[in-house]
Scaffold this motif. Structure first.
Motif, mmCIF file in Angstrom:
data_model
loop_
_atom_site.group_PDB
_atom_site.id
_atom_site.type_symbol
_atom_site.label_atom_id
_atom_site.label_comp_id
_atom_site.label_asym_id
_atom_site.label_seq_id
_atom_site.Cartn_x
_atom_site.Cartn_y
_atom_site.Cartn_z
ATOM 1 N N PRO A 10 0.817 -1.226 0.000
ATOM 2 C CA PRO A 10 0.000 0.000 0.000
ATOM 3 C C PRO A 10 0.845 1.268 0.000
ATOM 4 O O PRO A 10 0.501 2.256 -0.670
ATOM 5 C CB PRO A 10 -0.818 -0.121 1.294
ATOM 6 C CG PRO A 10 -0.850 -1.581 1.583
ATOM 7 C CD PRO A 10 0.464 -2.113 1.126
ATOM 8 N N LYS A 11 1.969 1.259 0.727
ATOM 9 C CA LYS A 11 2.846 2.428 0.741
ATOM 10 C C LYS A 11 3.466 2.659 -0.632
ATOM 11 O O LYS A 11 3.588 3.795 -1.087
ATOM 12 C CB LYS A 11 3.937 2.258 1.797
ATOM 13 C CG LYS A 11 3.425 2.357 3.227
ATOM 14 C CD LYS A 11 4.564 2.354 4.229
ATOM 15 C CE LYS A 11 4.031 2.549 5.642
ATOM 16 N NZ LYS A 11 5.117 2.608 6.647
ATOM 17 N N VAL A 16 3.741 5.784 -5.731
ATOM 18 C CA VAL A 16 3.559 5.849 -7.188
ATOM 19 C C VAL A 16 2.446 6.833 -7.538
ATOM 20 O O VAL A 16 2.597 7.663 -8.439
ATOM 21 C CB VAL A 16 3.248 4.448 -7.756
ATOM 22 C CG1 VAL A 16 2.873 4.546 -9.231
ATOM 23 C CG2 VAL A 16 4.441 3.522 -7.579
ATOM 24 N N LEU A 17 1.326 6.765 -6.825
ATOM 25 C CA LEU A 17 0.200 7.661 -7.092
ATOM 26 C C LEU A 17 0.595 9.116 -6.869
ATOM 27 O O LEU A 17 0.282 9.993 -7.690
ATOM 28 C CB LEU A 17 -0.982 7.293 -6.194
ATOM 29 C CG LEU A 17 -2.198 8.232 -6.269
ATOM 30 C CD1 LEU A 17 -2.780 8.251 -7.673
ATOM 31 C CD2 LEU A 17 -3.257 7.818 -5.245
ATOM 32 N N GLY A 123 -0.070 15.374 -4.575
ATOM 33 C CA GLY A 123 0.956 14.380 -4.867
ATOM 34 C C GLY A 123 2.019 14.300 -3.784
ATOM 35 O O GLY A 123 2.341 13.218 -3.280
ATOM 36 N N ILE A 124 2.560 15.450 -3.411
ATOM 37 C CA ILE A 124 3.592 15.471 -2.361
ATOM 38 C C ILE A 124 3.020 14.992 -1.034
ATOM 39 O O ILE A 124 3.662 14.249 -0.288
ATOM 40 C CB ILE A 124 4.176 16.887 -2.215
ATOM 41 C CG1 ILE A 124 4.888 17.313 -3.511
ATOM 42 C CG2 ILE A 124 5.157 16.958 -1.045
ATOM 43 C CD1 ILE A 124 5.384 18.742 -3.491
ATOM 44 N N GLY A 125 1.778 15.399 -0.741
ATOM 45 C CA GLY A 125 1.148 14.990 0.504
ATOM 46 C C GLY A 125 0.957 13.484 0.594
ATOM 47 O O GLY A 125 1.192 12.885 1.639
ATOM 48 N N ILE A 126 0.547 12.860 -0.504
ATOM 49 C CA ILE A 126 0.356 11.409 -0.518
ATOM 50 C C ILE A 126 1.683 10.693 -0.301
ATOM 51 O O ILE A 126 1.762 9.706 0.441
ATOM 52 C CB ILE A 126 -0.308 10.970 -1.843
ATOM 53 C CG1 ILE A 126 -1.756 11.461 -1.883
ATOM 54 C CG2 ILE A 126 -0.256 9.462 -2.007
ATOM 55 C CD1 ILE A 126 -2.440 11.268 -3.211
ATOM 56 N N VAL A 127 2.738 11.185 -0.954
ATOM 57 C CA VAL A 127 4.062 10.583 -0.778
ATOM 58 C C VAL A 127 4.502 10.692 0.684
ATOM 59 O O VAL A 127 5.013 9.732 1.272
ATOM 60 C CB VAL A 127 5.100 11.247 -1.707
ATOM 61 C CG1 VAL A 127 6.514 10.776 -1.374
ATOM 62 C CG2 VAL A 127 4.783 10.934 -3.162
ATOM 63 N N ALA A 130 2.848 8.354 3.034
ATOM 64 C CA ALA A 130 3.375 6.994 2.921
ATOM 65 C C ALA A 130 4.687 6.841 3.676
ATOM 66 O O ALA A 130 5.268 5.754 3.705
ATOM 67 C CB ALA A 130 3.580 6.641 1.454
ATOM 68 N N GLY A 131 5.178 7.933 4.264
ATOM 69 C CA GLY A 131 6.417 7.882 5.033
ATOM 70 C C GLY A 131 7.655 8.024 4.187
ATOM 71 O O GLY A 131 8.760 7.716 4.642
ATOM 72 N N ALA A 132 7.497 8.511 2.949
ATOM 73 C CA ALA A 132 8.638 8.665 2.048
ATOM 74 C C ALA A 132 8.956 10.138 1.850
ATOM 75 O O ALA A 132 8.178 11.022 2.218
ATOM 76 C CB ALA A 132 8.353 8.008 0.703
#
Length: 287
Positions: A10-11, A16-17, A123-127, A130-132
């Motif tokens: 999931p991360k 990727v998303l 996009g940045i927020g989703i990354v 995910a802890g990346a």
């Protein structure tokens, strides 16, 4: 091993998303509408417009160079959380650039700024959720924080301003203003994504019927409560205050419940950004 994959996949999907949304913002809105932006993408746009270097090529080379620098100075843990975005973002940019996907040219560039800002921030927020790390221009800021204890946000904003100034050499003042607005929009969108689903309401209730209110909150709202011992400032009376953390949608029901029991109850409501622990990030346990 199976458990590790169920956590990792999931991360990976989120990383990727998030990078796909960022790449779409650049391909669909920023490049076709000649918008300015900060960070690695803004620097890549500068070299694209001055030297004809493809955005994806510059981003790939720059990200890899920054990644190696960050891995050397910041260590292995940093490298693990950053390598995915370092490789995925330029790869997606390259795919979109060569896919024939038509850019969307807006008659009013302000509309393009809003769309691009929302996509980049999301996009940045989703990354980040995910802890990346998104890598790129974030890495010099993290290095300066470690070596000189310089504020990360201040460094990133300074870098963004420098990148905007470089791009201004090939454009006009209006484009610079749009660039500043784009940074503001994606910063707001980023904050919203990072706080999405985590914001709660903290309610403090001071009432002579605190025992009844405490019981009804557990029965009707299904939320945990705490009783805080307090002393009034004027009369120095010792009382108990009920503390509860609830969802936004439960606030009207809680207000109604309290006022039905004690119309003179003193209620303090605060918005809090995140809550961790039993009942929130951990499953509830009923006794």
């Amino acid at each position: 091993m199976k458990k590790n994959w169920t956590v990792f996949l999931p991360k990976l999907g989120m990383i990727v998303l998030g990078n796909l949304l960022y790449a779409l913002a650049v391909t669909l809105f920023i490049v076709p509408n000649q918008l300015l932006t900060g960070g690695t993408t803004g620097l890549a746009l500068f070299f694209y417009r001055t030297a004809g270097i493809p955005v994806s090529v510059f981003v790939c080379v720059f990200n890899v160079a920054m990644f190696l620098l960050g891995a050397w100075i910041l260590g292995k843990q940093f490298a693990v959380t950053t390598i995915l975005s370092t490789l995925i973002y330029p790869l997606l940019l390259s795919v979109l650039e060569n896919s024939g996907l038509p850019g969307i040219v807006m008659e009013e560039r302000l509309t393009a700024v809003l769309y691009a800002g929302v996509l980049i921030g999301a996009g940045i927020g989703i990354v980040m959720r995910a802890g990346a790390s998104t890598g790129g221009m974030d890495i010099p800021a993290l290095i300066l924080k470690k070596k000189r204890n310089i504020n990360v946000s201040a460094t990133i904003y300074l870098c963004d301003c420098i990148v905007l100034a470089l791009q201004m050499m090939n454009t006009d003042i209006h484009a610079l203003l749009y660039g500043i607005l784009l940074i503001v929009v994606y910063t707001v969108a980023l904050d919203k994504v990072l706080l999405f689903g985590g914001a709660k309401m903290q309610v403090k209730i001071i009432s002579k019927e605190h025992e009844v209110i405490n019981r009804l909150l557990a029965e009707r709202i299904d939320c945990g409560t705490s009783l805080l011992h307090m002393e009034t400032g004027y009369l120095h009376k010792e009382e108990n205050m009920v503390l509860a953390v609830i969802s936004n949608r439960d606030l009207p029901k809680v207000n109604q419940l309290i006022l039905e029991v004690d119309p003179e109850a003193f209620i303090i409501v605060n918005r809090i950004n995140e809550v961790r622990g039993r009942g929130f990030t951990l499953n509830k346990v009923y006794r």
